[in-house]
Write a protein that holds these residues in place. Sequence first.
Motif, PDB file in Angstrom:
ATOM      1  N   LEU A  72       0.868  -1.169   0.000  1.00  0.00           N
ATOM      2  CA  LEU A  72       0.000   0.000   0.000  1.00  0.00           C
ATOM      3  C   LEU A  72       0.909   1.225   0.000  1.00  0.00           C
ATOM      4  CD1 LEU A  72      -1.686  -2.441   1.182  1.00  0.00           C
ATOM      5  CD2 LEU A  72      -2.924  -0.779   2.540  1.00  0.00           C
ATOM      6  N   TYR A  73       1.459   1.528  -1.185  1.00  0.00           N
ATOM      7  CA  TYR A  73       2.524   2.518  -1.283  1.00  0.00           C
ATOM      8  C   TYR A  73       2.099   3.903  -0.800  1.00  0.00           C
ATOM      9  CZ  TYR A  73       5.006  -0.984  -4.084  1.00  0.00           C
ATOM     10  OH  TYR A  73       5.633  -2.124  -4.513  1.00  0.00           O
ATOM     11  N   GLY A  98       8.313   6.457   4.036  1.00  0.00           N
ATOM     12  CA  GLY A  98       7.583   6.150   2.806  1.00  0.00           C
ATOM     13  C   GLY A  98       7.983   4.799   2.237  1.00  0.00           C
ATOM     14  N   LEU A  99       7.311   4.417   1.162  1.00  0.00           N
ATOM     15  CA  LEU A  99       7.518   3.095   0.558  1.00  0.00           C
ATOM     16  C   LEU A  99       7.399   3.195  -0.952  1.00  0.00           C
ATOM     17  CD1 LEU A  99       7.721  -0.048   1.206  1.00  0.00           C
ATOM     18  CD2 LEU A  99       5.222  -0.065   1.065  1.00  0.00           C
ATOM     19  N   CYS A 100       8.389   2.660  -1.676  1.00  0.00           N
ATOM     20  CA  CYS A 100       8.312   2.671  -3.139  1.00  0.00           C
ATOM     21  C   CYS A 100       8.504   1.281  -3.743  1.00  0.00           C
ATOM     22  CB  CYS A 100       9.325   3.646  -3.739  1.00  0.00           C
ATOM     23  SG  CYS A 100      11.052   3.175  -3.512  1.00  0.00           S
ATOM     24  N   ARG A 109      10.432 -15.942   4.400  1.00  0.00           N
ATOM     25  CA  ARG A 109      10.293 -15.529   5.795  1.00  0.00           C
ATOM     26  C   ARG A 109      10.876 -14.139   6.065  1.00  0.00           C
ATOM     27  NH1 ARG A 109       7.430 -18.910   4.898  1.00  0.00           N
ATOM     28  NH2 ARG A 109       7.036 -20.901   5.970  1.00  0.00           N
ATOM     29  N   HIS A 110      11.387 -13.497   5.027  1.00  0.00           N
ATOM     30  CA  HIS A 110      11.878 -12.130   5.157  1.00  0.00           C
ATOM     31  C   HIS A 110      11.254 -11.268   4.052  1.00  0.00           C
ATOM     32  CE1 HIS A 110      15.007 -14.310   7.389  1.00  0.00           C
ATOM     33  NE2 HIS A 110      15.215 -13.173   8.045  1.00  0.00           N
ATOM     34  N   ILE A 111      11.032  -9.997   4.373  1.00  0.00           N
ATOM     35  CA  ILE A 111      10.471  -9.045   3.419  1.00  0.00           C
ATOM     36  C   ILE A 111      11.409  -7.849   3.323  1.00  0.00           C
ATOM     37  CG2 ILE A 111       8.579  -7.401   3.042  1.00  0.00           C
ATOM     38  CD1 ILE A 111       6.694  -9.507   4.259  1.00  0.00           C
ATOM     39  N   LEU A 112      11.685  -7.416   2.099  1.00  0.00           N
ATOM     40  CA  LEU A 112      12.560  -6.268   1.867  1.00  0.00           C
ATOM     41  C   LEU A 112      11.714  -5.095   1.385  1.00  0.00           C
ATOM     42  CD1 LEU A 112      14.447  -8.861   1.558  1.00  0.00           C
ATOM     43  CD2 LEU A 112      15.950  -7.353   0.234  1.00  0.00           C
ATOM     44  N   THR A 113      11.782  -3.981   2.106  1.00  0.00           N
ATOM     45  CA  THR A 113      11.069  -2.770   1.692  1.00  0.00           C
ATOM     46  C   THR A 113      12.075  -1.695   1.324  1.00  0.00           C
ATOM     47  OG1 THR A 113      10.939  -1.971   3.986  1.00  0.00           O
ATOM     48  CG2 THR A 113       9.069  -3.248   3.165  1.00  0.00           C
ATOM     49  N   THR A 114      11.746  -0.897   0.321  1.00  0.00           N
ATOM     50  CA  THR A 114      12.598   0.214  -0.095  1.00  0.00           C
ATOM     51  C   THR A 114      11.888   1.513   0.224  1.00  0.00           C
ATOM     52  OG1 THR A 114      13.507  -1.125  -1.902  1.00  0.00           O
ATOM     53  CG2 THR A 114      13.860   1.251  -2.008  1.00  0.00           C
ATOM     54  N   ALA A 115      12.558   2.394   0.972  1.00  0.00           N
ATOM     55  CA  ALA A 115      11.964   3.678   1.360  1.00  0.00           C
ATOM     56  C   ALA A 115      11.917   4.620   0.165  1.00  0.00           C
ATOM     57  CB  ALA A 115      12.774   4.298   2.495  1.00  0.00           C
ATOM     58  N   ASP A 116      11.047   5.622   0.257  1.00  0.00           N
ATOM     59  CA  ASP A 116      10.958   6.626  -0.803  1.00  0.00           C
ATOM     60  C   ASP A 116      12.329   7.237  -1.082  1.00  0.00           C
ATOM     61  OD1 ASP A 116       8.319   6.461  -1.534  1.00  0.00           O
ATOM     62  OD2 ASP A 116       7.623   7.992  -0.120  1.00  0.00           O
TER      63      ASP A 116
END
Length: 458
Positions: A72-73, A98-100, A109-116
């Motif tokens: 949900l960016y 933020g999230l992009c 079992r791991h999730i990678l998120t990249t910030a704005d």
Amino acid sequence: MGLNLMNFSELFRQSNQICRFSPDGKYLASVVEFRLVIRDVDTFQIQNLFSCMDTIQHVEWSADSQFILCGLYKRGLVQVWSLEQPEWKCKIDEGSAGLCDVRWSPDSRHILTTADFHLRITVWSLVTKSVSYIRYPKQCQNNIDFSADGKYLALAERRDCQDFISIFACNTWELLKHFESSTDDMAGLRWSPDSTVLCVWDNALNYLVLLYSLDGRCLSKFSAYEYALGIKTLTWSPTSQFLALGSYDEKLRLLNHVTWKTITTFSHPETVNETSAVVYKEVETRTPQPVKSDLTDIPTAALFSPQSRYEVQSAPVKVPVVIPDTNKANPRRGVGLTAFSKDCKYMYTRNDNMPHTLWIWDIQKLALCAVIIQAAPIKHVEWDPLKTRLALCTGVNKLYMWSPAGSLCVEVPVEGTFQVHALKWHPDGGSLLLLGKDMMCICYLNNVSSEAEDVSAD
């Protein structure tokens, strides 16, 4: 392969073509605004219905098909759902960062998120709930890639006006290797399917491909030319023996994995002269269709819906060409679409200033095998994940397929207006998901042999 050998489901709602088959092939996830719908592939019955906190922009299954994440960016949120335990919930909040981008690691079992603004990448553990950070990710489209064996993560970095590459171990997230890249402005990186070579390429202004080993040694450099727009698309063969480079000069170059030199160059001329290649041209006939109900209820466009069929053309054949606007960024010119078949015997290309035409090449003979000229620009092409056949769509109410035995065109027999803008193969190749603007349906191929085709290549 005739219409009687295909079955089509009814139409179902979806949003923004966000639909994904689970890796094990049992389920289909689709999005309707803020709702995530999980259907059984065989019955198309709803198995789970999950409501998210806002509109869903991205969906991805875990590799083991047990979990599914929703990006949900706009809210900077990730919501994760479990199929085995629907009551289990997980929410990842990036907050003001933020999230992009968000993706699973290979271990599910791991999730990678990249910030704005690509400020950082965060690794979230679903098991220990631990959080770790990776700094300096480069702001480019293909800045991160996992090796096919799931052991390594390659990351493009930018610091002090210089490109770097970091390789991490996925089991511990330990940094294994960090080295400088010889690119001016790296556009992306991609592992070979056998996980032994990392391919790095420069941006479109500089034609440069670099091939690195796991320990950071530069195995080879390749540049076809200078002072002109360079690489537009890049793909590995499933066997890792070939690296295909599509460029703005309307050519595709095939490199071999031994010397990393060009073994052949595929051109896309405006006239096809090869007599050995089969040229299929879609021919439309606009004739009134017999309608059983009251004619006043039927739109005129539906009454005169064009019927299509393929005709085999004799060489020489002129290919429709669109002159690109070179004053705009990313001109519609050059090879922008290419992929190998699963058995690596064939590959297709689309030259973007010839958007109506698909070129199919025989890799064993290194020669043109077939040319498919459509009445409308090609929107999407995809190989069957198991068999040597491909499906394509052009934004009309028809499905097109090709195999070495021939080619076919089938009208999607659903009520109302349904135009196919994208398609996805089921992992077992037994069915196709057809995606319209806000509707979808499944085409069941009923184990159709790819030998029985509509228009023979003979």
